[in-house]
Design a protein around this motif. Sequence first.
Motif, PDB file in Angstrom:
ATOM      1  N   ARG A 116       8.423  58.213 -44.290  1.00 10.92           N
ATOM      2  CA  ARG A 116       8.493  59.627 -44.286  1.00 10.92           C
ATOM      3  C   ARG A 116       7.468  60.304 -43.298  1.00 10.92           C
ATOM      4  NH1 ARG A 116       7.466  61.344 -49.490  1.00 10.92           N
ATOM      5  NH2 ARG A 116       8.422  63.333 -49.276  1.00 10.92           N
ATOM      6  N   PHE A 117       6.175  59.757 -43.474  1.00 13.80           N
ATOM      7  CA  PHE A 117       5.028  60.203 -42.750  1.00 13.80           C
ATOM      8  C   PHE A 117       5.326  59.988 -41.245  1.00 13.80           C
ATOM      9  CE2 PHE A 117       1.394  58.870 -40.225  1.00 13.80           C
ATOM     10  CZ  PHE A 117       0.544  60.035 -40.268  1.00 13.80           C
ATOM     11  N   LEU A 118       5.686  58.728 -40.968  1.00 17.61           N
ATOM     12  CA  LEU A 118       6.005  58.506 -39.362  1.00 17.61           C
ATOM     13  C   LEU A 118       7.050  59.425 -38.721  1.00 17.61           C
ATOM     14  CD1 LEU A 118       5.107  54.352 -39.304  1.00 17.61           C
ATOM     15  CD2 LEU A 118       3.864  56.359 -38.338  1.00 17.61           C
ATOM     16  N   LEU A 119       8.134  59.688 -39.546  1.00 15.42           N
ATOM     17  CA  LEU A 119       9.210  60.224 -39.024  1.00 15.42           C
ATOM     18  C   LEU A 119       9.170  61.655 -39.247  1.00 15.42           C
ATOM     19  CD1 LEU A 119      12.194  57.707 -40.020  1.00 15.42           C
ATOM     20  CD2 LEU A 119      10.879  57.621 -37.932  1.00 15.42           C
ATOM     21  N   GLY A 120       8.056  62.261 -39.926  1.00 20.44           N
ATOM     22  CA  GLY A 120       7.945  63.426 -40.079  1.00 20.44           C
ATOM     23  C   GLY A 120       9.060  64.331 -40.878  1.00 20.44           C
ATOM     24  N   ASP A 121       9.568  63.666 -41.818  1.00 22.24           N
ATOM     25  CA  ASP A 121      10.954  64.101 -42.398  1.00 22.24           C
ATOM     26  C   ASP A 121      11.234  63.557 -43.578  1.00 22.24           C
ATOM     27  OD1 ASP A 121      13.294  65.657 -42.673  1.00 22.24           O
ATOM     28  OD2 ASP A 121      14.117  64.919 -40.992  1.00 22.24           O
ATOM     29  N   GLU A 122      12.179  63.925 -44.210  1.00 25.53           N
ATOM     30  CA  GLU A 122      12.768  63.046 -45.455  1.00 25.53           C
ATOM     31  C   GLU A 122      13.570  62.100 -44.814  1.00 25.53           C
ATOM     32  OE1 GLU A 122      12.176  63.484 -48.604  1.00 25.53           O
ATOM     33  OE2 GLU A 122      10.701  64.975 -48.042  1.00 25.53           O
ATOM     34  N   VAL A 123      13.793  60.890 -45.392  1.00 29.26           N
ATOM     35  CA  VAL A 123      14.518  59.937 -44.802  1.00 29.26           C
ATOM     36  C   VAL A 123      15.753  59.334 -45.629  1.00 29.26           C
ATOM     37  CG1 VAL A 123      12.295  58.937 -43.892  1.00 29.26           C
ATOM     38  CG2 VAL A 123      12.824  58.181 -45.988  1.00 29.26           C
ATOM     39  N   TYR A 124      16.468  58.451 -45.126  1.00 30.10           N
ATOM     40  CA  TYR A 124      17.325  57.622 -45.828  1.00 30.10           C
ATOM     41  C   TYR A 124      17.761  56.458 -45.057  1.00 30.10           C
ATOM     42  CZ  TYR A 124      20.664  58.841 -41.919  1.00 30.10           C
ATOM     43  OH  TYR A 124      21.176  58.688 -40.755  1.00 30.10           O
ATOM     44  N   ILE A 125      18.436  55.620 -45.584  1.00 28.08           N
ATOM     45  CA  ILE A 125      18.598  54.290 -45.122  1.00 28.08           C
ATOM     46  C   ILE A 125      19.804  54.216 -44.260  1.00 28.08           C
ATOM     47  CG2 ILE A 125      19.196  51.857 -45.699  1.00 28.08           C
ATOM     48  CD1 ILE A 125      16.184  52.460 -46.559  1.00 28.08           C
ATOM     49  N   HIS A 126      19.321  54.000 -42.837  1.00 27.37           N
ATOM     50  CA  HIS A 126      20.550  54.148 -41.884  1.00 27.37           C
ATOM     51  C   HIS A 126      21.267  52.700 -42.081  1.00 27.37           C
ATOM     52  CE1 HIS A 126      22.438  53.961 -37.807  1.00 27.37           C
ATOM     53  NE2 HIS A 126      21.736  53.117 -37.571  1.00 27.37           N
ATOM     54  N   GLN A 127      20.602  51.498 -42.197  1.00 31.26           N
ATOM     55  CA  GLN A 127      21.183  50.263 -42.427  1.00 31.26           C
ATOM     56  C   GLN A 127      20.148  49.354 -42.899  1.00 31.26           C
ATOM     57  OE1 GLN A 127      20.884  47.062 -39.260  1.00 31.26           O
ATOM     58  NE2 GLN A 127      22.618  47.989 -38.454  1.00 31.26           N
ATOM     59  N   SER A 128      20.806  48.293 -43.664  1.00 29.63           N
ATOM     60  CA  SER A 128      19.912  47.403 -44.459  1.00 29.63           C
ATOM     61  C   SER A 128      20.582  46.169 -44.384  1.00 29.63           C
ATOM     62  CB  SER A 128      19.605  47.765 -45.800  1.00 29.63           C
ATOM     63  OG  SER A 128      20.868  47.476 -46.666  1.00 29.63           O
ATOM     64  N   ARG A 129      19.667  44.999 -44.207  1.00 31.24           N
ATOM     65  CA  ARG A 129      20.447  43.529 -44.219  1.00 31.24           C
ATOM     66  C   ARG A 129      19.366  42.562 -44.439  1.00 31.24           C
ATOM     67  NH1 ARG A 129      20.294  44.606 -38.030  1.00 31.24           N
ATOM     68  NH2 ARG A 129      18.890  42.846 -37.392  1.00 31.24           N
ATOM     69  N   LEU A 130      20.047  41.710 -44.962  1.00 31.29           N
ATOM     70  CA  LEU A 130      18.993  40.224 -45.264  1.00 31.29           C
ATOM     71  C   LEU A 130      19.267  39.625 -43.840  1.00 31.29           C
ATOM     72  CD1 LEU A 130      17.122  38.545 -47.549  1.00 31.29           C
ATOM     73  CD2 LEU A 130      19.503  37.520 -47.800  1.00 31.29           C
ATOM     74  N   ASN A 131      18.112  39.048 -43.165  1.00 30.78           N
ATOM     75  CA  ASN A 131      18.223  38.233 -42.041  1.00 30.78           C
ATOM     76  C   ASN A 131      17.826  36.930 -42.581  1.00 30.78           C
ATOM     77  OD1 ASN A 131      19.208  40.016 -40.273  1.00 30.78           O
ATOM     78  ND2 ASN A 131      16.994  40.723 -39.655  1.00 30.78           N
ATOM     79  N   TYR A 132      18.749  35.761 -42.116  1.00 31.94           N
ATOM     80  CA  TYR A 132      18.443  34.608 -42.612  1.00 31.94           C
ATOM     81  C   TYR A 132      18.649  33.639 -41.521  1.00 31.94           C
ATOM     82  CZ  TYR A 132      18.193  30.122 -45.190  1.00 31.94           C
ATOM     83  OH  TYR A 132      17.908  28.876 -45.772  1.00 31.94           O
ATOM     84  N   LYS A 133      17.286  32.920 -41.073  1.00 32.72           N
ATOM     85  CA  LYS A 133      17.439  32.059 -40.028  1.00 32.72           C
ATOM     86  C   LYS A 133      17.194  30.730 -40.375  1.00 32.72           C
ATOM     87  CE  LYS A 133      15.954  33.253 -35.964  1.00 32.72           C
ATOM     88  NZ  LYS A 133      15.332  33.440 -34.495  1.00 32.72           N
ATOM     89  N   PRO A 134      18.296  29.694 -40.450  1.00 34.22           N
ATOM     90  CA  PRO A 134      18.143  28.541 -41.350  1.00 34.22           C
ATOM     91  C   PRO A 134      17.316  27.571 -40.783  1.00 34.22           C
ATOM     92  CG  PRO A 134      20.205  28.846 -40.293  1.00 34.22           C
ATOM     93  CD  PRO A 134      19.655  30.004 -40.233  1.00 34.22           C
ATOM     94  N   GLY A 135      16.712  26.785 -41.212  1.00 35.41           N
ATOM     95  CA  GLY A 135      15.990  25.612 -40.602  1.00 35.41           C
ATOM     96  C   GLY A 135      16.648  24.755 -39.878  1.00 35.41           C
ATOM     97  N   PHE A 136      16.256  24.022 -38.696  1.00 29.14           N
ATOM     98  CA  PHE A 136      16.873  22.850 -38.173  1.00 29.14           C
ATOM     99  C   PHE A 136      17.874  23.529 -37.045  1.00 29.14           C
ATOM    100  CE2 PHE A 136      16.208  20.715 -42.092  1.00 29.14           C
ATOM    101  CZ  PHE A 136      15.017  19.874 -41.711  1.00 29.14           C
ATOM    102  N   LYS A 137      18.409  24.504 -37.433  1.00 30.35           N
ATOM    103  CA  LYS A 137      19.813  24.941 -36.383  1.00 30.35           C
ATOM    104  C   LYS A 137      19.787  26.433 -36.352  1.00 30.35           C
ATOM    105  CE  LYS A 137      23.037  24.158 -40.034  1.00 30.35           C
ATOM    106  NZ  LYS A 137      22.374  23.202 -40.961  1.00 30.35           N
ATOM    107  N   GLY A 138      18.829  27.432 -36.460  1.00 24.74           N
ATOM    108  CA  GLY A 138      18.767  28.876 -36.548  1.00 24.74           C
ATOM    109  C   GLY A 138      18.646  29.115 -35.169  1.00 24.74           C
ATOM    110  N   LYS A 139      19.308  30.212 -34.725  1.00 26.35           N
ATOM    111  CA  LYS A 139      19.825  30.597 -33.450  1.00 26.35           C
ATOM    112  C   LYS A 139      19.123  31.852 -32.895  1.00 26.35           C
ATOM    113  CE  LYS A 139      22.902  27.598 -32.190  1.00 26.35           C
ATOM    114  NZ  LYS A 139      21.953  26.044 -32.431  1.00 26.35           N
ATOM    115  N   GLU A 140      18.837  31.651 -31.680  1.00 24.45           N
ATOM    116  CA  GLU A 140      17.964  32.687 -31.167  1.00 24.45           C
ATOM    117  C   GLU A 140      18.594  34.356 -31.238  1.00 24.45           C
ATOM    118  OE1 GLU A 140      19.356  30.558 -29.355  1.00 24.45           O
ATOM    119  OE2 GLU A 140      20.274  31.236 -27.639  1.00 24.45           O
TER     120      GLU A 140
END
Lengths: 306, 306
Positions: A116-140
């Motif tokens: 809220r401070f950095l954007l100088g406004d009320e805020v909402y969630i535009h997008q959310s996600r869980l990112n998972y990069k597995p061991g051994f074979k996680g891709k770039e």
Amino acid sequence: MTDIYPSRRAAEPEMRPRQDPVVHGEWNNDAPISPAQAAQFDRDGYMILEDIFSDEEVAFLQRATGKLLADPAALDDETIVTEPQSNEVRSIFEIHRQNHCMARLAADARLADVARFLLGDEVYIHQSRLNYKPGFKGKEFYWHSDFETWHVEDGMPRMRALSMSILLAENTPHNGPLMVIPGSHHIYLTCVGETPDDHYLSSLKKQEYGVPDEDSLAELAHRHGIVAPTGKPGTVILFDCNLMHGSNCNITPFPRANAFLVYNAVSNWLEEPFGARKPRPWFLAHRGDPEPLTVEHGSLTGTVSA
Amino acid sequence: MTDIYPSRRAAEPEMRPRQDPVVHGEWNNDAPISPAQAAQFDRDGYMILEDIFSDEEVAFLQRATGKLLADPAALDDETIVTEPQSNEVRSIFEIHRQNHCMARLAADARLADVARFLLGDEVYIHQSRLNYKPGFKGKEFYWHSDFETWHVEDGMPRMRALSMSILLAENTPHNGPLMVIPGSHHIYLTCVGETPDDHYLSSLKKQEYGVPDEDSLAELAHRHGIVAPTGKPGTVILFDCNLMHGSNCNITPFPRANAFLVYNAVSNWLEEPFGARKPRPWFLAHRGDPEPLTVEHGSLTGTVSA
């Protein structure tokens, strides 16, 4: 309407000046971050928050993550993206609506008040996600500015959004951590090539349009260098919507996981896409008149159980 | 003959004890490295030599590298390996026989005398190559012990060889540097699955046999951690033939290049392969009674022109 951030239209890429502030709020004694932190975010386009969550809260978030990953059948099919060439989960979108712990996290004052401070406004969630990069074979994940895609494909009008990556596993220099080009958020690098219909179906696995050109990337990296913030679980990396970022693959046995929350200023709500015929689906970009987030105080674990 | 290092024979992987010393020489005042360096190599399986070449010598090696990469037509076709799914050069083998600067480098006292001391014998070049990981799209190289392959596919009897990677471009934490598991050279991790004929044709691009299993790798990495030595051009990374190592991909604009020299003790010359029907071709492993390397002193640039 004039498009002040055109992209994917010209035959040659261009570095255009940013038309928006980076820090939209005026610093005062009640600000949730220090003047030095605000100045660093302004200059470099990113900032790190360490030790804001207790060990108990981190464990709570990790349990919630385990549940999300362990039971994809409980989730909306559309929100699950797998690795190219395998069925391993790469991202789960819309976590703040599919898991109440993640909803609580998104609303937490320690994150939302900074947004809220950095954007100088009320805020909402535009997008959310869980990112998972597995061991051994996680891709770039190749270099990109989120804003370029959000503007062209989703219709985000201005640079008044930011991302927070909440680390849920230790990010080391070796397990494919987020890499950023500090200061790259001050220019808008346009991309070449029109956007095909339903581009998102492949772009979340491997992007082929809205990809910055190699010459411009090399120029930016030589000018500004590359930084890969690392940290223990619970560390939060904030970065501007227009910061150039990406990540290498991960052959180490150590998986990398983070919760990813995009805060947008309510005044910056989405219009029609600036460069695509139809907007991307609901789980990638919240559309319509947004409801400002209700900020929650106190421990994450106080009100809901993981 | 009993094979003391069997691999690719059993249905389950096994961690067997190493049967050979790591440092074969006895330290004395004439040794080319300090007792602390010898102890570190013994314990961790790797060691770094910094600032042993002058700026002029580094530039000389970089010019030689540029020539090798710029004119593949001048080289033996067989010695050139390209990236999977592209024609970009990934490795050029047998550089010490195809380029006189690289021949001079391999014979240089600052490298060869260290090899002679650590291996406790006269030495020869078992394999040499230029490794090139391009910017933006350099691919990963999965975990492996070189010795496992050299033993099974080439017939190297004992662990009495070491590799030197001479950095020719800056290796940063971000451009896919060599990663090692320090201390992993004390055990011999056997692999599962027989070796198909002409395996080398694909294994140099992407190895599918002689690949360590994930459980054992995770155990080793949790026990010992992962280290990725970095450095400026001219830095030399030495590592034992049985040290577990690999590297991530490289999406940065900064290419990674190094000259790679494998020194073997003359007494450890190759026999018939321990686990393959026919040995790999000449450019991957020097066969026959080896001629000890004649050590050269003085500047690299003194005797030959790049």
